[in-house]
Design an enzyme around this catalytic site. Structure first.
Site, short mmCIF file in Angstrom:
data_model
loop_
_atom_site.label_atom_id
_atom_site.label_comp_id
_atom_site.label_asym_id
_atom_site.label_seq_id
_atom_site.Cartn_x
_atom_site.Cartn_y
_atom_site.Cartn_z
NE ARG A 134 -3.57 3.16 -7.48
CZ ARG A 134 -3.38 4.23 -6.98
NH1 ARG A 134 -4.09 4.77 -5.95
NH2 ARG A 134 -2.10 4.99 -6.78
CB THR A 146 6.15 2.67 -0.84
OG1 THR A 146 4.90 2.06 -1.29
CG2 THR A 146 6.39 4.17 -1.50
CB CYS A 165 -5.69 1.92 2.18
SG CYS A 165 -4.28 1.75 3.34
CG ASP A 168 -0.25 2.81 -9.13
OD1 ASP A 168 -1.15 1.99 -9.17
OD2 ASP A 168 -0.48 4.24 -9.02
N1 LIG Z 1 2.14 -1.46 -2.47
C1 LIG Z 1 1.67 -0.63 -1.61
N2 LIG Z 1 0.38 -0.14 -1.56
C2 LIG Z 1 0.32 0.97 -0.60
C3 LIG Z 1 1.30 1.47 0.16
N3 LIG Z 1 0.87 2.44 1.15
C4 LIG Z 1 -0.43 2.62 0.54
N4 LIG Z 1 -0.71 1.94 -0.41
C5 LIG Z 1 -1.98 1.66 -1.19
O1 LIG Z 1 -1.81 2.78 -1.94
C6 LIG Z 1 -3.21 3.24 -2.39
C7 LIG Z 1 -3.45 4.69 -2.14
O2 LIG Z 1 -4.41 5.21 -2.83
P1 LIG Z 1 -5.02 6.63 -3.08
O3 LIG Z 1 -4.75 7.53 -1.95
O4 LIG Z 1 -6.40 6.58 -3.65
O5 LIG Z 1 -4.07 7.15 -4.06
P2 LIG Z 1 -2.95 7.90 -4.35
O6 LIG Z 1 -1.96 7.27 -5.62
O7 LIG Z 1 -2.06 8.09 -3.18
O8 LIG Z 1 -3.04 9.42 -4.70
P3 LIG Z 1 -3.88 10.42 -4.10
O9 LIG Z 1 -5.30 10.66 -4.96
O10 LIG Z 1 -3.02 11.69 -4.23
O11 LIG Z 1 -4.19 10.17 -2.79
C8 LIG Z 1 -4.21 2.25 -1.70
O12 LIG Z 1 -4.56 1.26 -2.40
C9 LIG Z 1 -3.24 1.89 -0.51
O13 LIG Z 1 -3.57 0.55 -0.26
C10 LIG Z 1 2.47 0.60 0.27
O14 LIG Z 1 3.47 0.93 1.22
N5 LIG Z 1 2.68 -0.28 -0.55
ZN LIG Z 2 -2.88 3.55 2.94
#
Ligand SMILES: Nc1nc2c(ncn2[C@@H]2O[C@H](COP(=O)(O)OP(=O)(O)OP(=O)(O)O)[C@@H](O)[C@H]2O)c(=O)[nH]1
Ligand SMILES: [Zn+2]
Length: 202
Positions: free
Chosen positions: A128, A114, A54, A126
């Protein structure tokens, strides 16, 4: 998936001197990292974090999400134990890429959440893929983990590759006025294993 270990070096941080391992996925050209501390190739489960890139949160101090806060907290916890691994995966924006994330943020500025923003752009919530993990874990000799995450998809990804998740450790941190709705959407729509009181008390 063809992942190749390329090189390792020291990476001093405010919390510990980690070893940084660099890998290249020759199929996608993506460069993934693991930061490790201590001896990992034994039977003790390893304190681990899978962190998706991120740029805005991790490097540019964005308050729109909790990523930067989680990254710091995970590194601090690994340093406190003196042993662990953080995998920094280059799947920006939950796999849609940086520029599409900015497009999604633009839609969020206009009221979408989001998940809706991703869907309006034609993406799943998602996108990923964790298929690089088995090779990285094997390279490091990690057989089981204590995973810091609120995201059940990450736990399931490990299980699907036959890697044991000994324990899931919640990682709720970084609540602020700009990301409260984002965290609520994670809890209510994306299936994250956290209740409002978990992140609101941290
Ligand atoms: N498409 C999109 N991606 C986002 C947004 N906000 C954050 N992200 C992405 O979300 C991802 C968050 O990744 P992590 O923190 O590893 O995963 P998580 O799914 O939140 O799970 P945790 O392990 O609980 O933190 C990163 O790739 C960010 O760039 C958004 O509003 N839109
Ligand atoms: Zn982020």
């Amino acid at each position: 998936m063809t992942l190749r270990f390329v090189a390792a070096s020291r990476l001093p941080t405010p919390w510990a001197v980690f070893t940084m391992h660099g890998f290249e996925d020759s199929e996608t050209g993506k460069e993934h990292l693991a930061l490790t501390l201590g001896e990992l190739d034994n039977t003790e489960p390893v304190l681990a974090r899978i962190h998706s890139e991120c740029l805005t949160g991790d490097a540019l101090f964005s308050l729109r999400c909790d990523c930067g806060f989680q990254l710091q907290e995970a590194l601090k916890r690994i340093a406190a134990e003196g042993r662990g691994a953080l995998f920094y995966l280059r799947q920006e924006g939950r796999g849609i890429g940086l520029l599409n994330k900015i497009r999604a943020y633009h839609l969020q500025d206009q009221g979408a959440d989001t998940v809706e923003a991703n869907e309006q752009l034609g993406f799943e919530a998602d996108m990923r893929d964790y298929s690089m993990l088995p090779s990285m874990l094997e390279h490091l000799g990690i057989k089981s983990v204590r995973l810091m995450t609120n995201n059940p998809r990450k736990v399931n990804a490990f299980a699907s590759y036959g890697i044991q998740v000994d324990e899931r450790i919640p990682l709720t941190t970084g609540l602020n006025p700009y990301n409260a709705d984002y965290l609520d959407t994670k809890a209510n729509k994306l299936g994250h294993l956290m209740k409002p009181e978990d992140y609101k008390d941290n």
